[in-house]
Design a protein around this motif. Sequence first.
Motif, PDB file in Angstrom:
ATOM      1  N   GLY A  26      17.247  72.062  -0.756  1.00 48.15           N
ATOM      2  CA  GLY A  26      18.155  70.921  -0.642  1.00 48.15           C
ATOM      3  C   GLY A  26      17.851  70.038   0.553  1.00 48.15           C
ATOM      4  N   ALA A  27      18.900  69.689   1.287  1.00 48.86           N
ATOM      5  CA  ALA A  27      18.739  68.751   2.404  1.00 48.86           C
ATOM      6  C   ALA A  27      19.696  69.120   3.526  1.00 48.86           C
ATOM      7  CB  ALA A  27      19.025  67.331   1.911  1.00 48.86           C
ATOM      8  N   GLY A  28      19.406  68.585   4.714  1.00 53.74           N
ATOM      9  CA  GLY A  28      20.318  68.795   5.838  1.00 53.74           C
ATOM     10  C   GLY A  28      19.710  69.700   6.904  1.00 53.74           C
ATOM     11  N   SER A  29      20.435  69.808   8.019  1.00 52.52           N
ATOM     12  CA  SER A  29      19.888  70.522   9.175  1.00 52.52           C
ATOM     13  C   SER A  29      19.831  72.035   8.959  1.00 52.52           C
ATOM     14  CB  SER A  29      20.712  70.188  10.422  1.00 52.52           C
ATOM     15  OG  SER A  29      22.079  70.463  10.194  1.00 52.52           O
ATOM     16  N   THR A  30      20.756  72.592   8.162  1.00 53.21           N
ATOM     17  CA  THR A  30      20.719  74.042   7.909  1.00 53.21           C
ATOM     18  C   THR A  30      19.512  74.366   7.029  1.00 53.21           C
ATOM     19  OG1 THR A  30      23.127  73.892   7.899  1.00 53.21           O
ATOM     20  CG2 THR A  30      22.176  76.007   7.282  1.00 53.21           C
ATOM     21  N   VAL A  31      19.307  73.531   6.025  1.00 54.45           N
ATOM     22  CA  VAL A  31      18.152  73.730   5.138  1.00 54.45           C
ATOM     23  C   VAL A  31      16.856  73.550   5.926  1.00 54.45           C
ATOM     24  CG1 VAL A  31      16.941  72.734   3.161  1.00 54.45           C
ATOM     25  CG2 VAL A  31      19.379  73.169   3.022  1.00 54.45           C
ATOM     26  N   ASP A  80      20.788  75.332  -0.688  1.00 54.13           N
ATOM     27  CA  ASP A  80      21.227  74.092  -0.052  1.00 54.13           C
ATOM     28  C   ASP A  80      22.340  74.382   0.963  1.00 54.13           C
ATOM     29  OD1 ASP A  80      21.387  71.414   0.515  1.00 54.13           O
ATOM     30  OD2 ASP A  80      21.728  70.770  -1.548  1.00 54.13           O
ATOM     31  N   GLY A  81      22.662  73.395   1.764  1.00 54.15           N
ATOM     32  CA  GLY A  81      23.793  73.483   2.683  1.00 54.15           C
ATOM     33  C   GLY A  81      25.015  72.849   2.042  1.00 54.15           C
ATOM     34  N   ALA A  82      26.071  72.675   2.823  1.00 50.79           N
ATOM     35  CA  ALA A  82      27.283  71.994   2.332  1.00 50.79           C
ATOM     36  C   ALA A  82      28.043  71.437   3.524  1.00 50.79           C
ATOM     37  CB  ALA A  82      28.165  72.953   1.544  1.00 50.79           C
ATOM     38  N   ASP A  83      28.887  70.457   3.237  1.00 52.63           N
ATOM     39  CA  ASP A  83      29.731  69.885   4.296  1.00 52.63           C
ATOM     40  C   ASP A  83      31.051  70.631   4.411  1.00 52.63           C
ATOM     41  OD1 ASP A  83      27.932  67.752   4.982  1.00 52.63           O
ATOM     42  OD2 ASP A  83      28.413  66.931   3.016  1.00 52.63           O
ATOM     43  N   GLN A  84      31.495  71.180   3.289  1.00 53.89           N
ATOM     44  CA  GLN A  84      32.744  71.974   3.307  1.00 53.89           C
ATOM     45  C   GLN A  84      32.746  72.881   2.076  1.00 53.89           C
ATOM     46  OE1 GLN A  84      36.711  69.971   2.816  1.00 53.89           O
ATOM     47  NE2 GLN A  84      36.993  70.733   4.914  1.00 53.89           N
ATOM     48  N   LEU A  92      31.903  70.495  -1.048  1.00 56.13           N
ATOM     49  CA  LEU A  92      31.621  69.065  -0.866  1.00 56.13           C
ATOM     50  C   LEU A  92      30.274  68.945  -0.173  1.00 56.13           C
ATOM     51  CD1 LEU A  92      35.086  67.707   0.367  1.00 56.13           C
ATOM     52  CD2 LEU A  92      34.052  67.441  -1.900  1.00 56.13           C
ATOM     53  N   LYS A  93      29.452  68.053  -0.704  1.00 56.57           N
ATOM     54  CA  LYS A  93      28.130  67.825  -0.142  1.00 56.57           C
ATOM     55  C   LYS A  93      27.886  66.318  -0.071  1.00 56.57           C
ATOM     56  CE  LYS A  93      24.801  70.131  -1.776  1.00 56.57           C
ATOM     57  NZ  LYS A  93      24.280  70.043  -0.404  1.00 56.57           N
ATOM     58  N   GLY A  94      26.757  65.954   0.523  1.00 56.91           N
ATOM     59  CA  GLY A  94      26.393  64.541   0.517  1.00 56.91           C
ATOM     60  C   GLY A  94      26.548  63.859   1.859  1.00 56.91           C
ATOM     61  N   GLY A  95      26.846  64.661   2.914  1.00 55.88           N
ATOM     62  CA  GLY A  95      26.911  64.077   4.257  1.00 55.88           C
ATOM     63  C   GLY A  95      25.601  63.363   4.573  1.00 55.88           C
ATOM     64  N   GLY A  96      24.504  63.901   4.046  1.00 56.63           N
ATOM     65  CA  GLY A  96      23.187  63.299   4.278  1.00 56.63           C
ATOM     66  C   GLY A  96      22.792  62.312   3.192  1.00 56.63           C
ATOM     67  N   GLY A  97      23.681  62.103   2.225  1.00 55.48           N
ATOM     68  CA  GLY A  97      23.421  61.090   1.193  1.00 55.48           C
ATOM     69  C   GLY A  97      22.459  61.517   0.092  1.00 55.48           C
ATOM     70  N   ARG A  98      22.200  62.808  -0.030  1.00 57.91           N
ATOM     71  CA  ARG A  98      21.225  63.275  -1.039  1.00 57.91           C
ATOM     72  C   ARG A  98      21.892  63.946  -2.238  1.00 57.91           C
ATOM     73  NH1 ARG A  98      17.405  60.473   1.484  1.00 57.91           N
ATOM     74  NH2 ARG A  98      16.782  61.332   3.467  1.00 57.91           N
ATOM     75  N   GLN A  99      23.201  63.736  -2.401  1.00 52.11           N
ATOM     76  CA  GLN A  99      23.953  64.550  -3.363  1.00 52.11           C
ATOM     77  C   GLN A  99      23.491  64.452  -4.811  1.00 52.11           C
ATOM     78  OE1 GLN A  99      24.945  62.086  -1.481  1.00 52.11           O
ATOM     79  NE2 GLN A  99      26.862  61.158  -2.086  1.00 52.11           N
ATOM     80  N   MET A 101      20.398  63.959  -6.082  1.00 46.04           N
ATOM     81  CA  MET A 101      19.198  64.795  -6.267  1.00 46.04           C
ATOM     82  C   MET A 101      19.562  66.269  -6.101  1.00 46.04           C
ATOM     83  SD  MET A 101      16.034  64.342  -6.897  1.00 46.04           S
ATOM     84  CE  MET A 101      14.487  65.231  -6.772  1.00 46.04           C
ATOM     85  N   GLU A 102      20.440  66.542  -5.138  1.00 47.61           N
ATOM     86  CA  GLU A 102      20.850  67.940  -4.912  1.00 47.61           C
ATOM     87  C   GLU A 102      21.549  68.502  -6.151  1.00 47.61           C
ATOM     88  OE1 GLU A 102      21.559  67.601  -0.087  1.00 47.61           O
ATOM     89  OE2 GLU A 102      23.252  67.392  -1.416  1.00 47.61           O
ATOM     90  N   LYS A 103      22.401  67.687  -6.755  1.00 48.20           N
ATOM     91  CA  LYS A 103      23.125  68.182  -7.935  1.00 48.20           C
ATOM     92  C   LYS A 103      22.169  68.364  -9.113  1.00 48.20           C
ATOM     93  CE  LYS A 103      27.572  67.215  -8.360  1.00 48.20           C
ATOM     94  NZ  LYS A 103      28.792  66.460  -8.658  1.00 48.20           N
ATOM     95  N   SER A 119      31.780  76.577  10.572  1.00 47.00           N
ATOM     96  CA  SER A 119      32.518  75.312  10.726  1.00 47.00           C
ATOM     97  C   SER A 119      32.739  74.632   9.366  1.00 47.00           C
ATOM     98  CB  SER A 119      31.773  74.359  11.665  1.00 47.00           C
ATOM     99  OG  SER A 119      30.581  73.911  11.053  1.00 47.00           O
ATOM    100  N   LYS A 120      31.974  75.041   8.349  1.00 50.61           N
ATOM    101  CA  LYS A 120      32.089  74.416   7.026  1.00 50.61           C
ATOM    102  C   LYS A 120      33.129  75.099   6.136  1.00 50.61           C
ATOM    103  CE  LYS A 120      28.523  71.920   8.197  1.00 50.61           C
ATOM    104  NZ  LYS A 120      27.266  71.964   7.505  1.00 50.61           N
ATOM    105  N   TRP A 121      33.582  76.246   6.613  1.00 47.09           N
ATOM    106  CA  TRP A 121      34.525  77.035   5.819  1.00 47.09           C
ATOM    107  C   TRP A 121      35.922  76.449   5.967  1.00 47.09           C
ATOM    108  CZ3 TRP A 121      34.119  80.171   2.027  1.00 47.09           C
ATOM    109  CH2 TRP A 121      35.148  81.049   1.710  1.00 47.09           C
TER     110      TRP A 121
HETATM  111  C1  5RP Z   1      23.099  66.428   2.292  1.00 46.99           C
HETATM  112  C2  5RP Z   1      23.970  67.630   2.178  1.00 46.99           C
HETATM  113  C3  5RP Z   1      23.831  68.687   3.204  1.00 46.99           C
HETATM  114  O1  5RP Z   1      23.577  69.901   2.582  1.00 46.99           O
HETATM  115  C4  5RP Z   1      25.126  68.757   3.964  1.00 46.99           C
HETATM  116  O2  5RP Z   1      25.401  67.476   4.500  1.00 46.99           O
HETATM  117  C5  5RP Z   1      25.063  69.787   5.092  1.00 46.99           C
HETATM  118  O3  5RP Z   1      24.190  69.351   6.086  1.00 46.99           O
HETATM  119  P1  5RP Z   1      23.974  70.167   7.435  1.00 46.99           P
HETATM  120  O4  5RP Z   1      23.290  71.446   7.078  1.00 46.99           O
HETATM  121  O5  5RP Z   1      23.111  69.259   8.279  1.00 46.99           O
HETATM  122  O6  5RP Z   1      25.315  70.397   8.064  1.00 46.99           O
HETATM  123  O7  5RP Z   1      24.760  67.752   1.291  1.00 46.99           O
HETATM  124  O8  5RP Z   1      23.405  65.477   1.305  1.00 46.99           O
END
Ligand code: 5RP
Length: 218
Positions: A26-31, A80-84, A92-99, A101-103, A119-121
């Motif tokens: 997926g995308a994001g800093s955790t990934v 993938d990661g998640a925002d919540q 909920l995802k898409g903080g990075g705007g890639r939702q 493609m991720e879906k 922190s996402k829980w």
């Molecule tokens: C990007 C995402 C990411 O998975 C989500 O924003 C989590 O990012 P991070 O690991 O940086 O907290 O959905 O669209």
Amino acid sequence: MANDLKMKVANAVFETLNPNDIIGIGAGSTVKCLVDLMIEKQFSAKGLVVACPDLSQQFMDAGFEVIPANSVRHIDVYVDGADQIIESRCCLKGGGGRQTMEKLLANMAKSFIVMVDESKWSNRLGKNIPVSIEVLPEARSFVARQCVLLGGQPVYRQGYKTMHNNDIIDVYDLPLAEPLALEDKLNGIIGIVGHGLFAYCRPNEVFISMGNGIRRLN
Ligand code: 5RP
């Protein structure tokens, strides 16, 4: 601290990866922590499909082959990661705007893993976190008005374009008590290209990095 938790959860997920699998990333800093590990350990998967152009480039710069989504019938495991995320594994995802493609990759996968730090829980989906909606630029105002009718407060992500050159509206306060019902409504709005509410397509397994270790939820 958050970075440390991200590294720990990435490590835990890395240990479960199987080289015989086609793996989706997926995308994001955790990934990114997972991608760094895969490169460091020279983890060679049967195939790699990547949602995020930056991470795709990172793999290719390191000599890994990345396969386009159109070239595979399925993905074995998508990470993938998640925002919540909440107990039911809706997220909920898409903080990075890639939702979008991720879906797509999550839907192509036999198994979908989400990895997050604590922190996402949350005990409530949508608490201070918006549903991020990718819209056709021409549909931005129409979709925003439809979201207001649903009870949401749309905020245009100004100066941002998605990888498909679309716009993002971050919508706060949507009625998320019944996530499937809201997803049905969002899926029916013309002009929405993709959104970050993962209720129908929710992870099979969640890895949560807590201060005292990794919690796995499935
Ligand atoms: C990007 C995402 C990411 O998975 C989500 O924003 C989590 O990012 P991070 O690991 O940086 O907290 O959905 O669209």
